[in-house]
Design a protein around this motif. Structure first.
Motif, PDB file in Angstrom:
ATOM      1  N   LYS A  69       5.217  -5.242   9.900  1.00 17.21           N
ATOM      2  CA  LYS A  69       4.677  -6.121   8.858  1.00 17.21           C
ATOM      3  C   LYS A  69       3.443  -5.492   8.210  1.00 17.21           C
ATOM      4  CE  LYS A  69       2.623  -9.806  10.411  1.00 17.21           C
ATOM      5  NZ  LYS A  69       2.235 -11.105  10.977  1.00 17.21           N
ATOM      6  N   PHE A  70       2.616  -4.865   9.009  1.00 21.83           N
ATOM      7  CA  PHE A  70       1.407  -4.188   8.547  1.00 21.83           C
ATOM      8  C   PHE A  70       1.778  -3.031   7.619  1.00 21.83           C
ATOM      9  CE2 PHE A  70      -2.786  -2.234  10.418  1.00 21.83           C
ATOM     10  CZ  PHE A  70      -3.433  -2.468   9.220  1.00 21.83           C
ATOM     11  N   LEU A  71       2.719  -2.209   8.044  1.00 23.00           N
ATOM     12  CA  LEU A  71       3.159  -1.061   7.247  1.00 23.00           C
ATOM     13  C   LEU A  71       3.836  -1.512   5.954  1.00 23.00           C
ATOM     14  CD1 LEU A  71       4.554   1.171  10.130  1.00 23.00           C
ATOM     15  CD2 LEU A  71       2.345   1.369   8.974  1.00 23.00           C
ATOM     16  N   LYS A  72       4.583  -2.586   6.032  1.00 26.41           N
ATOM     17  CA  LYS A  72       5.260  -3.127   4.844  1.00 26.41           C
ATOM     18  C   LYS A  72       4.235  -3.609   3.816  1.00 26.41           C
ATOM     19  CE  LYS A  72       8.718  -6.480   3.407  1.00 26.41           C
ATOM     20  NZ  LYS A  72       9.557  -7.611   3.796  1.00 26.41           N
ATOM     21  N   LEU A  73       3.187  -4.285   4.284  1.00 24.37           N
ATOM     22  CA  LEU A  73       2.129  -4.748   3.379  1.00 24.37           C
ATOM     23  C   LEU A  73       1.506  -3.563   2.635  1.00 24.37           C
ATOM     24  CD1 LEU A  73       0.102  -6.826   2.203  1.00 24.37           C
ATOM     25  CD2 LEU A  73      -1.286  -6.451   4.258  1.00 24.37           C
ATOM     26  N   ALA A  74       1.166  -2.518   3.364  1.00 22.83           N
ATOM     27  CA  ALA A  74       0.552  -1.332   2.740  1.00 22.83           C
ATOM     28  C   ALA A  74       1.498  -0.695   1.739  1.00 22.83           C
ATOM     29  CB  ALA A  74       0.156  -0.323   3.813  1.00 22.83           C
ATOM     30  N   SER A  75       2.758  -0.643   2.086  1.00 19.85           N
ATOM     31  CA  SER A  75       3.749  -0.024   1.203  1.00 19.85           C
ATOM     32  C   SER A  75       3.964  -0.843  -0.064  1.00 19.85           C
ATOM     33  CB  SER A  75       5.064   0.135   1.967  1.00 19.85           C
ATOM     34  OG  SER A  75       6.001   0.824   1.195  1.00 19.85           O
ATOM     35  N   GLU A  76       4.066  -2.153   0.093  1.00 18.86           N
ATOM     36  CA  GLU A  76       4.318  -3.017  -1.069  1.00 18.86           C
ATOM     37  C   GLU A  76       3.089  -3.180  -1.956  1.00 18.86           C
ATOM     38  OE1 GLU A  76       5.922  -6.644   0.551  1.00 18.86           O
ATOM     39  OE2 GLU A  76       7.893  -5.735   0.889  1.00 18.86           O
ATOM     40  N   LYS A  77       1.930  -3.296  -1.342  1.00 15.81           N
ATOM     41  CA  LYS A  77       0.710  -3.543  -2.128  1.00 15.81           C
ATOM     42  C   LYS A  77       0.184  -2.278  -2.808  1.00 15.81           C
ATOM     43  CE  LYS A  77      -3.681  -5.992  -1.951  1.00 15.81           C
ATOM     44  NZ  LYS A  77      -3.417  -7.020  -2.944  1.00 15.81           N
ATOM     45  N   TYR A  78       0.239  -1.147  -2.099  1.00 13.21           N
ATOM     46  CA  TYR A  78      -0.377   0.076  -2.627  1.00 13.21           C
ATOM     47  C   TYR A  78       0.580   1.270  -2.713  1.00 13.21           C
ATOM     48  CZ  TYR A  78      -4.786  -2.397  -1.870  1.00 13.21           C
ATOM     49  OH  TYR A  78      -5.806  -3.305  -1.901  1.00 13.21           O
ATOM     50  N   GLY A  79       1.841   1.071  -2.388  1.00 14.04           N
ATOM     51  CA  GLY A  79       2.784   2.184  -2.434  1.00 14.04           C
ATOM     52  C   GLY A  79       2.663   3.128  -1.253  1.00 14.04           C
ATOM     53  N   GLY A  80       1.991   2.698  -0.207  1.00 16.05           N
ATOM     54  CA  GLY A  80       1.817   3.507   0.996  1.00 16.05           C
ATOM     55  C   GLY A  80       0.358   3.622   1.376  1.00 16.05           C
ATOM     56  N   PHE A  81       0.058   4.599   2.213  1.00 15.54           N
ATOM     57  CA  PHE A  81      -1.312   4.793   2.688  1.00 15.54           C
ATOM     58  C   PHE A  81      -1.515   6.253   3.056  1.00 15.54           C
ATOM     59  CE2 PHE A  81       1.469   3.247   5.986  1.00 15.54           C
ATOM     60  CZ  PHE A  81       1.288   4.134   7.029  1.00 15.54           C
ATOM     61  N   ASP A  82      -2.777   6.648   3.080  1.00 10.96           N
ATOM     62  CA  ASP A  82      -3.154   8.034   3.334  1.00 10.96           C
ATOM     63  C   ASP A  82      -3.868   8.232   4.672  1.00 10.96           C
ATOM     64  OD1 ASP A  82      -2.590   8.984   0.462  1.00 10.96           O
ATOM     65  OD2 ASP A  82      -3.970   7.307   0.185  1.00 10.96           O
ATOM     66  N   HIS A  83      -4.477   7.165   5.165  1.00  7.75           N
ATOM     67  CA  HIS A  83      -5.309   7.280   6.360  1.00  7.75           C
ATOM     68  C   HIS A  83      -5.037   6.116   7.305  1.00  7.75           C
ATOM     69  CE1 HIS A  83      -7.432  10.303   4.092  1.00  7.75           C
ATOM     70  NE2 HIS A  83      -7.578   9.431   3.123  1.00  7.75           N
ATOM     71  N   VAL A  84      -5.104   6.410   8.600  1.00  7.98           N
ATOM     72  CA  VAL A  84      -4.923   5.404   9.639  1.00  7.98           C
ATOM     73  C   VAL A  84      -6.097   5.512  10.605  1.00  7.98           C
ATOM     74  CG1 VAL A  84      -3.435   4.588  11.508  1.00  7.98           C
ATOM     75  CG2 VAL A  84      -2.402   5.645   9.487  1.00  7.98           C
ATOM     76  N   PHE A  85      -6.704   4.370  10.906  1.00 13.90           N
ATOM     77  CA  PHE A  85      -7.778   4.311  11.889  1.00 13.90           C
ATOM     78  C   PHE A  85      -7.352   3.294  12.934  1.00 13.90           C
ATOM     79  CE2 PHE A  85     -11.865   2.814  13.596  1.00 13.90           C
ATOM     80  CZ  PHE A  85     -12.449   4.033  13.930  1.00 13.90           C
ATOM     81  N   ILE A  86      -7.084   3.763  14.146  1.00 16.59           N
ATOM     82  CA  ILE A  86      -6.608   2.892  15.219  1.00 16.59           C
ATOM     83  C   ILE A  86      -7.778   2.561  16.129  1.00 16.59           C
ATOM     84  CG2 ILE A  86      -5.019   2.664  17.159  1.00 16.59           C
ATOM     85  CD1 ILE A  86      -3.198   4.710  15.712  1.00 16.59           C
ATOM     86  N   SER A  87      -8.182   1.290  16.089  1.00 10.53           N
ATOM     87  CA  SER A  87      -9.341   0.865  16.856  1.00 10.53           C
ATOM     88  C   SER A  87      -9.018  -0.312  17.782  1.00 10.53           C
ATOM     89  CB  SER A  87     -10.481   0.480  15.902  1.00 10.53           C
ATOM     90  OG  SER A  87     -11.677   0.278  16.596  1.00 10.53           O
TER      91      SER A  87
END
Length: 194
Positions: free
Chosen positions: A91-109
């Motif tokens: 769901k998180f990845l889908k949001l990033a893909s739909e809202k911004y066309g993807g993502f460039d950076h991941v910060f796992i905290s």
């Protein structure tokens, strides 16, 4: 220099208002990012032009952090997600893909430390929860993120661990988890790009 205190009311956090733009046009997704180091990272990325998508297991934490970031002029949105649950990660990845066309950076905290006390009193359930959250779900999330990032030409993945603040149990188990996730990242990168 602006100064604000973190959620725990301890030492002030200082930040500059320098107009840096090294992340302009980029998108970052951050787990466990509604307080502490995760929120500070989202804030800094946003100050440097990055669009940020934050997450937490609690909606009220997401709402509060998004409000805080957008009030500062940072383009931010958030989602409730438990990193241990595959559907939440998707769901998180889908949001990033739909809202911004993807993502460039991941910060796992995102991480847990459900035990306080002696290492000798850690239950099997607690040990499994620590490894499932702090190691296994990190590795799974990295695996799931890489194909999205490759579509955009690459990017960066950063994992974060602060287990040492919880005493000897979390420090020992946390260090083992951190060592394992670093080695898994190195193996993934070397296998994929060699």
């Amino acid at each position: 220099m602006e100064v604000f205190t973190n959620n725990y009311g301890s030492q002030p956090i200082q930040s500059s208002k320098m107009p840096l733009e090294r992340f302009l046009g980029r998108v970052a997704i951050l787990t466990g990012s509604t307080q502490g180091i995760g929120l500070a990272t989202a804030r800094r990325l946003g100050q440097e032009g990055c669009k940020v998508i934050i997450s937490s297991r609690r909606q009220e934490n997401v709402d509060k952090a998004v409000k805080h970031l957008t009030k500062e002029g940072i383009e931010a949105c958030g989602i409730t997600a438990n990193q241990r649950i595959k559907e939440d990660r998707q769901k998180f990845l889908k949001l990033a893909s739909e809202k911004y066309g993807g993502f460039d950076h991941v910060f796992i905290s995102a991480g847990v430390s459900p035990h306080r006390g002696s290492l000798l009193t850690v239950t099997e359930e607690q040990f499994d929860r620590i490894f499932d959250t702090n190691l296994k779900s990190n590795f799974q999330f990295i695996q799931e993120c890489v194909p999205y990032m490759e579509k955009r030409g690459g990017g960066s993945i950063v994992t974060n661990s602060t287990a040492g603040v919880y005493g000897v149990t979390a420090a020992v188990i946390g260090k083992v988890c951190k060592y394992c996730i670093v080695k898994l990242q190195q193996m993934c990168i070397s296998k994929r790009y060699r």
